[in-house]
Enzyme design. Structure first.
Site, PDB file in Angstrom:
ATOM      1  N   LYS A 170      10.437   5.885  -3.851  1.00  0.00           N
ATOM      2  CA  LYS A 170       9.055   5.471  -3.557  1.00  0.00           C
ATOM      3  C   LYS A 170       8.443   6.151  -2.330  1.00  0.00           C
ATOM      4  CE  LYS A 170       8.055   3.474  -6.489  1.00  0.00           C
ATOM      5  NZ  LYS A 170       8.042   4.064  -7.875  1.00  0.00           N
ATOM      6  N   LYS A 205      14.213  16.352  -9.116  1.00  0.00           N
ATOM      7  CA  LYS A 205      14.110  15.212  -8.196  1.00  0.00           C
ATOM      8  C   LYS A 205      15.502  14.660  -7.927  1.00  0.00           C
ATOM      9  CE  LYS A 205      12.808  10.782  -9.687  1.00  0.00           C
ATOM     10  NZ  LYS A 205      11.788   9.773 -10.016  1.00  0.00           N
ATOM     11  N   HIS A 222      17.356  11.367  -5.415  1.00  0.00           N
ATOM     12  CA  HIS A 222      17.148  10.298  -4.434  1.00  0.00           C
ATOM     13  C   HIS A 222      18.371  10.064  -3.555  1.00  0.00           C
ATOM     14  CE1 HIS A 222      13.308   8.989  -5.805  1.00  0.00           C
ATOM     15  NE2 HIS A 222      13.697   8.316  -6.858  1.00  0.00           N
ATOM     16  N   SER A 267       6.272  -0.584  -1.698  1.00  0.00           N
ATOM     17  CA  SER A 267       6.210   0.126  -2.979  1.00  0.00           C
ATOM     18  C   SER A 267       7.463  -0.174  -3.822  1.00  0.00           C
ATOM     19  CB  SER A 267       6.070   1.632  -2.706  1.00  0.00           C
ATOM     20  OG  SER A 267       5.995   2.351  -3.900  1.00  0.00           O
ATOM     21  N   LYS A 271      -1.024   2.214  -5.475  1.00  0.00           N
ATOM     22  CA  LYS A 271      -2.134   2.260  -4.514  1.00  0.00           C
ATOM     23  C   LYS A 271      -2.261   3.623  -3.862  1.00  0.00           C
ATOM     24  CE  LYS A 271      -3.216  -2.347  -3.000  1.00  0.00           C
ATOM     25  NZ  LYS A 271      -3.229  -3.274  -1.865  1.00  0.00           N
ATOM     26  N   GLY A 272      -1.126   4.241  -3.590  1.00  0.00           N
ATOM     27  CA  GLY A 272      -1.144   5.569  -2.981  1.00  0.00           C
ATOM     28  C   GLY A 272      -1.786   5.599  -1.609  1.00  0.00           C
TER      29      GLY A 272
END
Ligand code: PPS
Length: 365
Positions: A101, A161, A163, A194, A317-318
C-alpha cells in the site's frame, strides 16, 4: 490375460503420473488449482453468494526463510518463499519494491511507460498485472506471477512488483546485486490506513478487526509482510550503500512533483525522455486517470473473485494525510513516538502531510 494387461497398463499409467507429479513444483500446483477454480466460476459464484469470506485466512503464517529469517505472510503465499529466494535474476530486471500500500501500482505503471517510450496506447490495451507481474504470486488468470517471469524472453525488461523485505529478495538481487530496485516509501500512518481498508477488500488477507486492533498489529509488525519499520530501514541502508543498485523515492514526492520523479526514475534506469513524454506519463499516471483506467485499477480482480469492491476500491483516495481521519490524538502521539524510536538512525524525511508553499498559494490565488 486381458485382466493382467489392463492391470499392468493401469500400473504403468499411475507410475508415469506419479513420476510426473513428483516433478511438479508446489507453486505450479497452486497456480493450476487457482486457475481451475477461477475458470469453473466456482469462486465467482461463491463471491456472489457471499461465501468467499469464509475462505479467508483466519491467521497469518510465520515462515523461516532459506537464509534463516522469520517472515510473516498469508498462508497462500507460504509455498512461494523459497521459490522467490531461488529466482534467477537478470541484469536488465527492474524491481518495484514496496511495503504493501505504498504506491507500487503507481510506480509500476510509470516504470512500464518509461521503458516503453511513453506508449500509453499499448498500456491501455493490457492489464498492468500482465505487463508487470508480481514476483511473489503464482499465475492466476490475468494476474501474472513467478512462472511467467521465469519464462519472459531474455532480451525484454522484466518490470516486477515485490513486497518482501530486502533480506529475502531473490539471493541474486539481495546478495549478487543483479538488476535495479526502485523502492517506494510512504509515510507509515497513511500506509496503515490504506492497508486497514485493503484487509476488507482482499480475500487473501484476514479481516482487519477494528481500527484500534489493526493499528496495534501494524505497530508491532503483526501483519502480512511484517514490520514496516525494519522494511523501510533496510531498503534505505541499501540505497545509501549502493545508489546504482537502488533508487529510493517517496509517495509524497510523487504527489508533490510527479514530473520531477518521473525524470529521476528515467535517469536511474538510463532512459532519455523528451519533455512531451514526461508530460504524457504524468498525465496518464495522475490519480484521477489511473482510478478510471480499468487496466490498472484492479477492477478485473473483482470479476476473478480475488478482491471485493463492494467493501472499497483499490484506487481508494490516493492522498497524503488521510490518516488524520483515523488516528485519534493519542494514537497519533503514540505512533509518532514509535517512529522517533525506530527510525532514529535513518535520515529518511517522513512527510505526514504535504505543506502547500505560501508562494504557490499566492500564485494560485
Ligand atoms: S498494493 O496492493 O500493496 O500493491 O498497493 P499499492 O499499489 O502499493 O498502493 C495502493 C495505494 O496507492 C494509491 N495509488 C495512487 N495514489 C496517487 N496517485 C496514483 N496514481 C495512485 N495509484 C495508486 C492507492 O489509491 C492506494 O492508496 P490509498 O491511500 O488506499 O488510496
Amino acid at each position: 490375460m486381458l485382466l493382467i494387461t489392463a492391470i499392468t497398463a493401469s500400473c504403468v499409467a499411475v507410475g508415469i503420473a506419479m513420476f510426473k507429479l513428483s516433478n511438479v513444483r508446489d507453486i505450479d500446483v497452486l497456480s493450476v488449482v487457482s486457475n481451475v477454480l477461477m475458470k469453473s466460476r466456482c469462486t465467482n459464484l461463491m463471491s456472489r453468494l457471499g461465501l468467499m469470506d469464509a475462505l479467508r485466512p483466519r491467521t497469518l503464517s510465520k515462515v523461516v526463510t532459506p537464509n534463516g529469517l522469520e517472515f510473516i505472510t498469508v498462508p497462500n503465499f507460504k509455498v512461494l518463499v523459497g521459490h522467490v529466494w531461488n529466482f534467477t535474476a537478470r541484469e536488465n530486471d527492474v524491481y518495484v519494491a514496496t511495503y504493501p500500500k505504498s504506491g507500487s501500482t503507481w510506480v509500476q505503471e510509470i516504470v512500464w511507460l518509461i521503458c516503453n517510450n511513453a506508449d500509453t496506447e499499448t498500456a491501455r490495451d493490457d492489464f498492468l498485472t500482465r505487463r508487470s507481474p508480481f514476483l511473489e504470486t503464482v499465475d492466476v488468470g490475468d494476474n501474472l506471477g513467478i512462472q511467467t517471469l521465469e519464462k519472459w524472453p531474455l532480451n525484454s525488461t522484466r518490470i516486477m512488483k515485490v513486497h518482501r523485505p530486502y533480506e529475502i529478495l531473490p539471493a541474486d538481487v539481495a546478495v549478487k546485486k543483479k538488476g535495479k530496485i526502485i523502492y517506494v516509501f510512504r509515510n507509515p500512518k497513511d500506509v496503515c490506513v490504506s492497508y486497514f481498508h485493503f484487509h476488507d477488500v482482499s480475500y487473501s488477507l484476514p479481516k482487519p478487526g477494528s481500527w484500534a486492533q489493526f493499528l496495534a498489529n501494524f505497530s508491532v509488525g503483526n501483519v502480512a509482510w511484517g514490520d514496516w519499520f525494519s522494511h523501510a530501514k533496510r531498503y534505505w541502508q541499501e540505497f545509501i550503500k549502493n545508489p546504482d543498485h537502488m533508487l529510493f523515492i517517496t509517495y509524497e514526492s510523487l504527489k508533490s512533483d510527479l514530473r520531477a520523479q518521473v525524470t529521476s526514475i528515467a535517469k536511474f534506469l538510463g532512459k532519455d525522455l523528451t519533455p512531451e513524454q514526461i508530460s504524457t506519463i504524468a498525465k496518464h499516471c495522475s490519480f484521477a486517470s489511473m482510478k478510471g483506467n480499468g487496466k490498472v485499477n484492479y477492477e478485473h480482480c473483482e470479476d476473478a473473485a480475488l478482491l471485493d469492491f463492494s467493501k472499497g476500491k483499490f484506487m481508494r483516495k490516493g492522498e497524503v494525510g488521510d490518516w488524520k481521519n483515523y488516528f485519534t490524538v493519542n494514537q497519533s502521539a503514540a505512533f509518532d513516538k514509535l517512529v522517533e524510536e525506530k527510525m532514529r538512525e535513518t535520515e529518511i524525511e517522513i512527510r505526514f502531510e504535504l505543506k502547500i508553499r505560501r508562494s504557490m498559494l499566492e500564485i494560485s490565488l
